[in-house]
Each structure stands twice: as structure tokens, then as C-alpha cells.
Scaffold this motif. Structure first.
Motif, PDB file in Angstrom:
ATOM      1  N   THR A 129       0.832  -1.204   0.000  1.00  0.00           N
ATOM      2  CA  THR A 129       0.000   0.000   0.000  1.00  0.00           C
ATOM      3  C   THR A 129       0.865   1.251   0.000  1.00  0.00           C
ATOM      4  N   HIS A 130       1.937   1.213   0.780  1.00  0.00           N
ATOM      5  CA  HIS A 130       2.884   2.323   0.869  1.00  0.00           C
ATOM      6  C   HIS A 130       4.285   1.744   1.003  1.00  0.00           C
ATOM      7  N   GLU A 131       5.267   2.587   0.717  1.00  0.00           N
ATOM      8  CA  GLU A 131       6.668   2.207   0.934  1.00  0.00           C
ATOM      9  C   GLU A 131       7.396   3.383   1.563  1.00  0.00           C
ATOM     10  N   ILE A 132       8.221   3.093   2.551  1.00  0.00           N
ATOM     11  CA  ILE A 132       9.031   4.104   3.231  1.00  0.00           C
ATOM     12  C   ILE A 132      10.502   3.773   3.002  1.00  0.00           C
ATOM     13  N   ASP A 134       7.976  -2.005   3.439  1.00  0.00           N
ATOM     14  CA  ASP A 134       6.695  -2.168   2.752  1.00  0.00           C
ATOM     15  C   ASP A 134       5.579  -2.103   3.789  1.00  0.00           C
ATOM     16  N   ASP A 178       5.888   7.084  12.005  1.00  0.00           N
ATOM     17  CA  ASP A 178       5.150   7.088  10.739  1.00  0.00           C
ATOM     18  C   ASP A 178       3.861   6.283  10.768  1.00  0.00           C
ATOM     19  N   LEU A 234      -0.717   6.610   9.094  1.00  0.00           N
ATOM     20  CA  LEU A 234      -1.186   5.608   8.137  1.00  0.00           C
ATOM     21  C   LEU A 234      -2.373   4.800   8.681  1.00  0.00           C
TER      22      LEU A 234
END
Length: 299
Positions: A40-43, A54, A132, A136
Motif C-alpha cells: 500500500t505504501h513504501e518508506i 513495505d 510514521d 497511516l
């Protein structure tokens, strides 16, 4: 010469992994061939490709409970390894309501990896959840730390960081993210006890890059040596009875090495008729056993 040695080590580890699955069990080839859904997101937390996280989120706004997930692969950089290998698992868990914080790190035979940076990467990636995660839709207070194989070692290590000895290169000024429960999936908790098996399981040279050397090379890298902080209320070591890479003995060695009070917080779960990769292959009974333990430990 370094590149040649890395290639030989990689080929050795791949060959050993490929030969280590009993008949009927999921093998390395099948595991690596699983579809890998996009997160869904990556940091990003560093410049190296492996220094990424991930994030897989369930449907809905949350806040969602979270599994902090650390991949295995013999602590090594070889084709198909990395956090991407656990994307099938992460997507499955997210579909069932658990956010997944899937951690990558510079490995033992990777540029900039090995001691101490491998461990510092894991610590940095785990602790990023605190800063973070809330934005989210992740409830950072409802978390479980888990990892497969080498990642099981690193999950246990991350949970035990409060016990790092003074002067260790792995100590950091900030308090570690609070962790209350751990699920070790075919994990190595007593690195010193496992050390004689490591060249046969993962190839030569990896052990020397995992520890700090000196008179006590396991003092700050073996979870069994660091102990189990009182804040960690429960550890479940899930093992497969037919695992020829990390056998049942590894979970028992870890629990036996702890003082009695800490050992009382460690529970063993042995999954019959399963191999090393069944535990992280969606659709297998062993995979469901792991999910059951993770779900049970999330408040």
C-alpha cells in the motif's frame, strides 16, 4: 575477489535451501515463485535498495493492529531474497485485518551490511513505526514483532535490545519501540548454539559477518544472551517438524538458554508434517498456524 566469494556464498546458500525441503513440503523454488502484490505504501530510511519498509494496510480507516515483519534468507543477499519475498504473506494478513510493517535491511554479504549496520538497519526500520505509523492508520500500541528464519533471529533481537551491553556498537540513544509480544517463525534465538549449523545451512562466511568478533562475539547479537525484557510478555516459537534448515532444536535451545522466569514466557508450537517454507506460504496449514498465533497476540 570479494564479489566472487559473495557469488559462491550465494550459490551455496541457494543450493542448500533447495535441497532442504522434504517431499510434499513447499520448497524454495515454489516459495519464491509466489505472486508478490505491491504494498500500500513504501518508506525509505536509507540509500540502499534494501533499506525500505513495505506497508500493507487492511481496508478501512483503522486504526489497525500491526505485525512488524522481518524477512529471512540466511541473512544473505541472493536472487529473490529481501522483504519482497514476504509480500504474499503480508498481503494475506492485511486482507484479514492486520497491517503489516515489512522491514528490509542491508544483509551480511551486502555492501554496507553485516555487523553493525545490519542490526542498526533493523532497529531504525522497526522504530520508524512509532513516528510514521499513526498517520497511516496504524495503532502502534497493538503490535506484534515477527520474522521468519534469519528474520526470526532479528525479531527476537529487536525485542531484546534493551539488554544490549554498555559499549556495544548496536546501542542507540533513543529508547526502542516498546514490544510486548513476538512470534518467531522457524527463528534462531540462540545464535551461539546455532553457529555450528550455520555454514551448512547458509554457507561459509556469514557467521563472521553477523557478529562483532572479539572475545565474546555473541554478546550483543544473540537474543538468548541479551535476555528477555519484562516488557515482552509473550514469545511464541513456531517450528515445523520437518524443517531441515532451522530444526525444532533451535526453539528449544533459545528457551533453555533463558533464566527460568523469562523462559516461562516462551511457548513452543510445533507444526506437524511441515517444512521451512510451509510456515510462510499462504494456503498451507502451517501458514494458518502462524497466523493464528499472530492474531491471538494482538489485543
Amino acid at each position: 575477489m570479494h564479489v566472487l566469494l559473495k557469488k559462491l556464498s550465494t550459490l551455496s546458500a541457494l543450493a542448500l535451501y533447495a535441497l532442504a525441503s522434504p517431499a510434499g513440503a513447499a520448497d524454495l523454488k515454489d516459495f519464491l515463485a509466489l505472486p508478490r502484490p505491491a504494498p500500500t505504501h513504501e518508506i525509505r530510511y536509507g540509500a540502499a535498495p534494501s533499506q525500505g519498509i513495505d506497508i500493507f494496510l487492511p481496508a478501512g480507516k483503522g486504526p489497525h493492529p500491526v505485525a512488524i515483519l522481518i524477512h529471512g534468507g540466511c541473512w544473505s543477499d541472493f536472487p529473490g531474497a529481501g522483504r519482497e519475498q514476504l509480500r504474499p504473506l503480508a498481503a494475506d494478513w492485511a486482507r484479514r485485518g492486520i497491517a503489516v510493517w515489512n522491514v528490509g535491511y542491508r544483509r551480511a554479504n551486502e555492501a554496507g551490511g553485516g555487523y553493525p549496520n545490519l542490526y542498526l538497519d533493523v532497529a531504525a526500520a522497526v522504530d520508524r513505526l512509532r513516528s510514521d505509523g499513526p498517520a497511516l492508520g496504524i495503532d502502534t500500541k497493538r503490535s506484534v514483532l515477527t520474522g521468519h528464519s534469519a528474520g526470526g533471529h532479528l525479531a527476537l533481537w529487536a525485542a531484546s535490545r534493551a539488554g544490549l551491553p554498555a559499549g556495544s556498537a548496536l546501542r542507540q540513544p533513543n529508547e526502542p519501540l516498546p514490544v510486548h509480544s513476538v512470534v518467531g517463525i522457524a527463528g534462531v534465538g540462540d545464535l551461539a548454539a546455532f553457529a555450528p549449523r550455520l555454514p551448512g545451512s547458509c554457507g561459509r562466511g556469514i557467521l563472521e559477518r553477523l557478529n562483532g568478533g572479539g572475545s565474546d562475539p555473541f554478546a550483543d547479537v544473540s537474543p538468548a544472551r541479551l535476555g528477555l525484557p519484562e516488557s515482552v510478555r509473550s514469545v511464541v516459537m513456531v517450528s515445523a517438524t520437518d524443517d531441515q534448515i532451522v530444526p525444532l532444536r533451535a526453539a528449544r535451545d533459545y528457551r533453555n538458554a533463558l533464566p527460568a522466569e523469562a523462559a516461562s514466557r516462551v511457548r513452543l508450537r510445533d507444526v506437524a508434517h511441515a517444512g521451512h517454507f510451509d510456515l510462510v506460504t499462504p494456503g498451507t496449514p502451517a501458514f494458518e498456524a502462524v497466523f493464528e498465533e499472530v492474531r491471538r497476540l494482538l489485543p
